[in-house]
Each structure stands twice: as structure tokens, then as C-alpha cells.
Scaffold this motif. Structure first.
Motif, PDB file in Angstrom:
ATOM      1  N   CYS A 778      -7.363  -5.446  -2.293  1.00 47.59           N
ATOM      2  CA  CYS A 778      -6.259  -4.505  -2.520  1.00 47.59           C
ATOM      3  C   CYS A 778      -6.617  -3.154  -1.918  1.00 47.59           C
ATOM      4  O   CYS A 778      -7.713  -2.631  -2.150  1.00 47.59           O
ATOM      5  N   CYS A 780      -5.374  -0.198  -2.510  1.00 51.63           N
ATOM      6  CA  CYS A 780      -5.144   0.992  -3.319  1.00 51.63           C
ATOM      7  C   CYS A 780      -6.480   1.710  -3.533  1.00 51.63           C
ATOM      8  O   CYS A 780      -7.532   1.099  -3.465  1.00 51.63           O
ATOM      9  N   CYS A 784      -4.532  -0.608  -9.211  1.00 49.67           N
ATOM     10  CA  CYS A 784      -3.068  -0.596  -9.289  1.00 49.67           C
ATOM     11  C   CYS A 784      -2.647  -1.939  -9.880  1.00 49.67           C
ATOM     12  O   CYS A 784      -3.486  -2.811 -10.124  1.00 49.67           O
ATOM     13  N   SER A 786      -1.439  -4.445  -8.514  1.00 52.91           N
ATOM     14  CA  SER A 786      -1.765  -5.575  -7.642  1.00 52.91           C
ATOM     15  C   SER A 786      -3.189  -6.056  -7.838  1.00 52.91           C
ATOM     16  O   SER A 786      -3.547  -7.119  -7.355  1.00 52.91           O
ATOM     17  N   LYS A 802     -12.323   0.179 -10.665  1.00 56.22           N
ATOM     18  CA  LYS A 802     -12.153  -0.884  -9.691  1.00 56.22           C
ATOM     19  C   LYS A 802     -13.417  -1.115  -8.863  1.00 56.22           C
ATOM     20  O   LYS A 802     -13.884  -2.248  -8.705  1.00 56.22           O
TER      21      LYS A 802
END
Ligand SMILES: [Zn+2]
Ligand SMILES: [Zn+2]
Length: 819
Positions: A778, A780, A784, A786, A802
Motif C-alpha cells: 500500500c 499510503c 489507511c 487499504s 504500519k
């Protein structure tokens, strides 16, 4: 032209540069010529004649293989693609046997009444007068039921009717059961989770009753292509089965595009507001050091929340998610644009969406867009969904077949049993949950001899993100298995009561019901439900046991409009605290309501019609306790993976309100609701401080790392087991009292477990690999929807780290690979 129709349509779409960037992969699913076989010599000549007259000149190889096994008396599962003609595989042996032997009987089980009725029509169209086929379900009038019991040779029904009608009344079905030679289980991949466990036990009850009448039927199962169909079929029926999974039917070429809508970038002001509000919640989460994500078991809640999510992002007004995270353009908005462009180009297109509301939204917005460029075409687009009247649906179907309708936005209602052909393209707005459904939907397009286009548009969640970046998961061998746990004591107990009420259970029956049966029977005796006599276990009550095989436990909570007393719907007891707590915004068929009162004693929530400009999300505290660790895999001194029984205690403590337009958090209100307890099965992994240090995860970052890893793991488990992320929950903690270490749990959201966590234990390496890949793919900056954010997080998606999650998962995978 011809077979290149799909790629032509796609290249016209990709001429738009913005759209071209969204296409992550195009797979050309090659045409297959088809492998015909000879009619087996035992097939009744009359049947061959009728089939030839209907245009079937010869069976395909898989049909002949399955038919041969069944006719030879071997149970078999036929697991081939959509539209491969699985029904001929069982109709050949069944109808030939019924034609040859007037005492022979066959039973057909479908998950829905509609499918059973379709099959009945198909059988009757062959006009074999010696075969007396009839449906037997809730719609069958009482007078006709007597005729079916006495005279029908081929009974088409569903597991519910077998459970509630046929087995308890087996004495009246005596002649039918005595002659029962075949049991057909259609769409057997649909029997999963708690429902699957119930059906597995209902089939054992059927086998036991049949044995009493002297019959031992052959099982013929039809399944979509899934991983290990033979394992699932054997678990479902309790008998060994042959597997036929080489598809011999022909197929046209399909160009299949994977498509990811663009990411919005957050505006600074909104990001600030989200981050500030998030900080408070984050501090609370960190203090507790424990992040819980209660499983919202049951489709009702999932549906409700899906609608809520679309409500929030469907209008494309907000580019900001929780805690200022960027969000993607919604799959439905993107699908509506694609539909308008395709229709403008004269392409006959079907769009699949996940909710009724989304069907209306997509059709309306495509019509609006067409109104500007080609007003004459806007009348040729419509929505098609469950809830329409039969006549309306039939009219839409015939307009679609004739080509009068060019574009249709449909819910799953169109998936089963409706014959539509001649379409050029399908657009699937959001992964439909299983590969079986995906292929069923994609398989709707393709005129004879022409190519077709299918497009999967990713929704903003980790599984969809993973799939559009990992085409091998879509186009390779399926890894998703149909799972359920027939030994679930919460299923086995009520099922054994039903069995005992049908015929006393003897020692000889114990093997049939599995090794878990004996302790469950002892418990039923202790509780006075059954009585132990020398000859066996007896049902002691006057009334029959009342068991709902589709229920998820607990009385559903009714949602009632205060002013009118009108019943709007129900939600599962398990999810009611988080979805219909006082102050919750509840959506029903596009209208919004606010909950005034939740009466837990009466199981009713009172709501008033209101349209506030915010959404609500429940906050909860979840604790998890290990009750029994049944399986352990010690990878090395720093890493262990375990499976067993857990007790989850969760309490909804408040709810957050967020503005629909900007995502701004308006505040958190407290709630006073009692804790709920769930005893179920879980999979968990335990990591040492040494492993965390190796992964470069500082002690302060551990809660965010494990919480993010847990969310993503919940999102990806449905790739391996036929479940939905709403069927499972998770808890992550830097220090768990039972393990003394950092631990991440993922558990089944149903009492007693549903097989999902067990599958996660069995496929731990591939599951965590997919999880890590989904998060790292992902783009981002810091998490996020997703990747690591979850729409059902009880902690407001805080804390989430993350980058640390990717490092942690990578380190774990490195250790797994080394062993
Ligand atoms: Zn992301
Ligand atoms: Zn969470």
C-alpha cells in the motif's frame, strides 16, 4: 473482432490516462476447447434422447467422470468452474437409476429454495414421466406434502427442511428413506462456518436414519473451485469421496483487469483535526496496551456497516479517513463511471455491487452521467436487486437479454439461477468475498464465440488491495478453502438432541457423530436434556428441540421505529451492542435512524427517523483469556504459533461521532453496557523481546506494530478460509498475562468456533506472507483502510504503526522460513 472483443473494450477504456494508471494487471484467461466424452453405456437411452433433443450431444469429461463414480456407488465431489454444467454429473446416474428402478429414490439439497426450484424446472423439462420429481420446502402446500411423501421419487429441498421436516418426520418418509440411493448436495462450498457445522451434523443424522431403514445413499456434491474440495466434502458428509476437478467444458477468452481506484490526498486542515482527536484515543489505547477488535459475527452487521461505509464515501466529498488517513475513491463511484463509459460505447455491461443501496447509486449516477452526453442512453441503464417484485425482475431480465437494456447494476440477486447471456463486460465493484463468487460474476459475460471483459474494482480494504496487486491469488490455484468445524460443541449439543429425538442414540452411533460426541452427550445428561438408559441416550422433553441451523446464537435484537411501532429489521445479539447502542446511527434501505434506547431484556432497539450529518462508531474494551491450548508450533525460542479455546470478554464503553463530509471527529460519548462473553477458538502467535529487537520495533512502538499486524491479518484470513472479516475478531497486546509476552490473537466470532482460526493455524506462513505483502504494497504514508485501518476497530484505529508492522511480520516470516 470475434474473440478479441474483451481486449478491444479494455483498450478503449485505457485510452483515458487516469484510468490506465488504475489498471494494476490484465490477465488473459485463455479459451479452452472442451473435452467431450462418450455417453456412459449405462445411461438410460430415453434420457440420452431427451438430452440430445435439448442440445446436449455428449457429456464433458468431468461430467462423465463424476457420473461414473456415483453410478459405481462411490461418493464424489465435482469441483469445476461456473457454467461447467455440474448438474449433468449427478443427473445422469440419478435419473438413469430412477428410470430403471421404481423403488429407487433421490434427494437433492440446495442452499436456497430458488436454486432447488430451478433444478426442478430443469428436471421436469426433460419430460421423463417415470421420474416423479417434486420440491419439498416451506412453500409446499400441506396437501401436496402428503403426495410428495407417498409418491415422489426425486425430492428437491434444502438442509433447513431436511433438519426441520424430513428427519423429525422420518416415519412418514419411511418408503422414501428405504429406497434412498443418492443424496445430491449442490453448491456445497456455501456450507461454511457455523452453518456448515450444522449441515454436517444434519447429514450425519440423515445417514443414521437411512441406516435404520436399510439404505446407504451415495453422496454427490457439486462445488465451486476451492482449495481441497475433497477434504471439505468428506468433512461435510463424513464419508470418503472421490474428487473430480478437471474441467472439461469449453470456455471463451476473457480479458480480466484488476483495477485500483486512486488515493485521495488529505487536506492539511482535516488531517490536523483527525490527528488531534486521534491522539486522545491513542493515549487511551497505549495505556491499556491492548487493542481489541470484537468480531461482529453475522451477515446483518456486516451488511449494515457496508452500507454505512458507502454512505460515508460514496459521494466522494471526503478525502479523509480516520486519524487523517488518506482514502481511495470508492469502488462504487468508480464502477458507476466505468458503467457510463461502457454504455456510451455500446458495450452491454453488468456491474456487481455488494448492497442494494449501492445498486441504486451506481445505476443513478451512470444515468446522470449519460444524461449529459447521450440522453437517449440513460433510459437503457437500470438497477436490479433483491427486494424488487418478481414481475419487475422478470421484465428487467428480458430487457437485458434482448439488448434493450445496455447497463445493469446488480446485487448478488443476479448471481444464481437466472439465465442471462449476450453480455460483453462485467464490472465487479469490490471483491465479493470468495473466489467462487468472483468467477460466478465474471462468468456472466461472453457471447458465444466472442471474447469478454471482466474488471475487478478494489474496495478500500486490505484484502482487495492484496488481490489487485497479487494476480496469482486470483488466477492461480485457489488457496481459499471451505471451512467449518463439525465438532463445535455449541453445534453438536443441539444436533445430538435432535438426533436423540428422532431415534435414541446408541453406542454404535458414537463413531458417526465424531470423537467430540461422548463428552457432549454426558453433558446433556448432566443438564437433564437427555436420559441415559441401557439401550442408549433418550430425548426426555415433550417438545422437539428447537434448533436454528442458520442462527448465530442468542435472540436477535429487533429494531423498532418508536413513533409507528414499525419493525425495521433485526441485528444479531452478538453485534447489537456495537451497532444499535443508544445514539448509534442506523441505516435501513437508504434511510437513516438514530437509536433512542436499547432494551437488552426485551431484545429491542427503539429508533427515530433522523438524518444527522455524522456517523457513529462504537468503542470497546476487549480482553482475551486462553482456556486451552490444543496445538502449538514452537518455531524457535522467540516465536510460537498456537491454536486453542479462548474466552473473549468485550464491553462497548462508548462511541465516536464523525462528520460525514470531512471525517472530523465530533467527540466520544460514554455508554453503560454490560460485558459480553464469547467462548470460541483462536489462533495466536507469541513473540519474544529478542524478536522485536531484531525487527527494530522499540518497546514504545510494540502496541502500534502488533495492532496494525492484527488488523491486516484479520483482513487477509478470508483469502484462505471462506469467511468474511466480520466473522472474525482479534486482540493484540504488548504483554499478555497468559503468555507473559507480546501476543496477537485472531479468533472466530461464533460461540464454539467456526473453523476459520483453525485454518489460519494450518496455513500460518502463507497467511502472514499475504498479510505482510498487503501492508507493504500500500502506497499510503502511514496506514489507511487499504492496509492497516479497520472499519470495526474498537480502539478508533489507534495506535497503528504500519512501518513497524511490516518489519515485525518480515522478521517472523524470516524465522518461519528458517525452520
Ligand atoms: Zn495504506
Ligand atoms: Zn483495532
Amino acid at each position: 473482432m470475434g474473440s478479441d472483443r474483451g481486449s478491444e473494450i479494455l483498450s478503449r477504456l485505457r485510452a483515458d490516462r487516469r484510468r490506465d494508471r488504475c489498471v494494476t494487471h490484465v490477465e488473459r484467461v485463455a479459451a479452452r476447447p472442451g473435452t467431450p466424452a462418450d455417453w456412459p453405456e449405462w445411461v438410460d437411452p430415453l434420457l440420452v434422447g431427451r438430452l440430445r433433443a435439448a442440445g446436449i450431444t455428449a457429456p464433458w469429461s468431468h461430467q462423465a467422470a463424476a457420473a461414473g463414480a456415483a453410478f459405481a456407488g462411490r461418493s464424489v465431489v465435482l469441483a469445476t468452474g461456473t457454467a461447467s454444467g455440474k448438474s449433468l454429473g449427478y443427473l445422469l446416474p440419478v435419473l438413469s437409476t430412477l428410470l430403471a428402478d421404481p423403488t429407487a429414490r433421490a434427494l437433492y439439497l440446495a442452499p436456497t429454495k430458488a436454486l432447488a426450484h430451478d433444478q426442478l424446472r430443469a428436471v421436469r423439462s426433460l419430460a421423463l414421466t417415470a421420474v416423479r420429481a417434486a420440491s419439498y420446502d416451506g412453500d409446499t402446500p400441506a396437501g401436496e406434502r402428503d403426495w410428495v411423501r407417498a409418491h415422489a421419487t426425486f425430492v428437491l429441498t434444502n438442509p433447513d427442511m431436511l433438519h426441520r421436516g424430513i428427519l423429525p418426520g422420518h416415519r412418514r418418509f419411511g418408503p422414501f428413506l428405504r429406497g434412498l440411493r443418492y443424496v445430491i448436495i449442490d453448491e456445497c462450498h456455501g456450507y461454511r462456518g457455523v452453518f456448515g457445522a450444522h449441515v454436517a451434523q444434519v447429514l450425519r443424522r440423515l445417514r443414521r436414519v437411512c441406516a435404520r431403514y436399510g439404505s446407504q445413499p451415495v453422496f454427490v456434491l457439486a462445488s465451486a473451485t476451492v482449495a481441497d474440495p475433497g477434504v471439505a466434502a468428506a468433512r461435510l458428509t463424513g464419508v470418503d469421496v472421490d474428487v473430480v476437478d478437471e474441467d472439461g467444458s469449453p470456455r471463451g477468452v476473457t480479458d480480466f483487469a484488476l483495477y485500483e481506484p486512486p488515493l485521495f490526498l488529505a487536506a492539511g486542515r482535516q488531517q490536523g483535526a483527525g490527528a488531534a482527536a486521534g491522539a486522545g484515543a491513542g493515549a487511551a489505547g497505549r495505556t491499556a496496551g491492548l487493542a481489541g477488535d470484537a468480531a461482529d459475527a453475522g451477515g446483518g452487521a456486516g451488511g449494515a456497516v457496508v452500507v454505512a461505509a458507502e454512505e460515508a464515501d460514496g459521494g466522494d466529498v471526503s478525502g479523509v479517513g480516520e486519524n487523517g488517513a488518506p482514502v481511495r475513491r470508492s469502488a462504487t463511484a468508480e464502477a458507476a463511471d466505468l458503467l457510463a463509459d461502457l454504455v456510451a460505447d455500446g458495450v452491454r455491461t453488468l456491474v456487481f455491487v455488494r448492497s442494494r443501496r449501492a445498486a441504486e447509486v451506481v445505476a443513478n449516477s451512470a444515468r446522470r452521467a449519460l444524461g449529459l452526453v447521450a440522453p437517449e442512453l440513460s433510459e437503457r441503464v437500470a438497477a436490479y436487486r433483491a427486494g424488487y417484485l418478481a414481475e419487475e425482475r422478470r421484465e428487467l431480465e428480458s430487457r437485458l437479454r434482448s439488448g434493450d437494456l445496455l447497463g445493469v447494476a446488480a446485487t448478488i440477486a443476479l448471481e444464481l439461477g437466472v439465465d442471462i447471456s449476450g453480455l460483453d463486460a462485467t464490472v465487479i465493484a469490490g471483491y465479493p468475498g470468495t473466489l467462487a463468487s468472483l468467477w460466478q460474476q465474471a462468468g456472466r459475460a461472453g457471447r458465444t464465440g466472442q471474447g469478454a471483459l471482466a474488471v475487478l474494482v478494489a474496495r478500500d480494504d486490505p484484502l482487495d488491495t492484496y488481490l489487485v496487486h497479487h494476480p496469482e491469488a486470483v488466477f492461480g490455484r485457489p488457496v481459499e478453502a471451505t471451512v467449518f468445524d463439525p465438532d463445535n460443541p455449541y453445534v453438536l449439543g443441539p444436533q445430538l438432541e435432535c438426533a436423540a429425538a428422532e431415534l435414541p442414540i446408541t453406542d454404535g452411533d458414537l463413531e458417526l457423530f465424531g470423537s467430540a460426541a461422548r463428552p457432549v452427550l454426558d453433558d446433556l445428561v448432566r443438564r437433564g436434556r437427555l436420559r441415559r438408559r441401557p439401550a442408549g441416550w433418550y430425548w426426555t422433553q415433550r417438545d422437539r428441540p428447537d434448533v436454528d441451523i442458520r442462527g448465530v446464537g442468542g435472540r436477535p435484537v429487533r429494531i423498532v421505529e418508536s413513533d409507528t411501532g414499525r419493525l425495521l429489521g433485526t441485528v444479531d445479539a452478538a453485534t447489537s451492542h456495537s451497532t444499535v447502542h443508544p445514539g448509534a446511527v442506523y441505516l435501513h434501505q437508504g434511510a437513516s435512524f438514530v437509536v433512542e434506547e436499547l432494551d437488552l431484556e426485551e431484545s429491542v432497539a427503539f429508533v427515530v427517523h433522523a438524518a444527522p450529518d455524522w456517523t457513529t462508531t462504537a468503542r470497546d474494551h476487549t480482553d482475551i483469556r486462553i482456556v486451552q491450548q490444543t496445538r502449538t508450533r514452537v518455531v524457535d525460542p522467540g516465536l510460537a504459533v498456537c491454536f486453542g479455546t479462548v474466552e473473549v470478554t468485550s464491553q462497548v464503553v462508548g462511541y465516536q461521532r464523525r462528520l460525514i463530509t470531512t471525517g472530523e471527529v465530533l467527540g466520544v460519548a460514554p455508554l453503560d453496557l454490560p460485558p459480553r462473553h464469547l467462548r470460541t477458538r483462536g489462533v495466536w502467535y507469541v513473540v519474544s523481546e529478542g524478536l522485536l529487537a531484531q525487527a527494530g520495533v522499540e518497546p514504545a512502538d510494540v502496541p502500534g506494530a502488533v495492532h496494525a499486524a492484527e488488523h491486516a491479518a484479520i483482513g487477509l484470513l478470508p483469502l484462505f478460509a471462506t469467511c468474511d472479516r466480520w466473522d472474525i475478531g482479534g486482540v493484540s497486546t504488548a504483554l499478555h498475562p497468559d503468555t507473559g509476552l507480546t501476543t496477537v490473537f485472531v479468533y472466530d466470532g461464533h460461540p464454539g468456533g467456526a473453523g476459520f482460526a483453525e485454518r489460519g493455524f494450518g496455513r500460518f506462513g502463507p497467511w502472514l506472507t499475504a498479510t505482510r505483502d498487503a501492508v507493504s504494497a500500500c502506497e499510503c504514508p502511514a496506514g489507511c483502510p487499504s492496509c492497516v485501518q479497520s472499519p470495526k476497530c474498537g480502539n478508533g484505529n489507534e495506535p497503528l504503526d504500519k512501518a513497524a508492522a511490516v518489519r515485525l511480520l518480515t522478521t517472523i516470516l524470516g524465522r518461519l522460513a528458517g525452520h
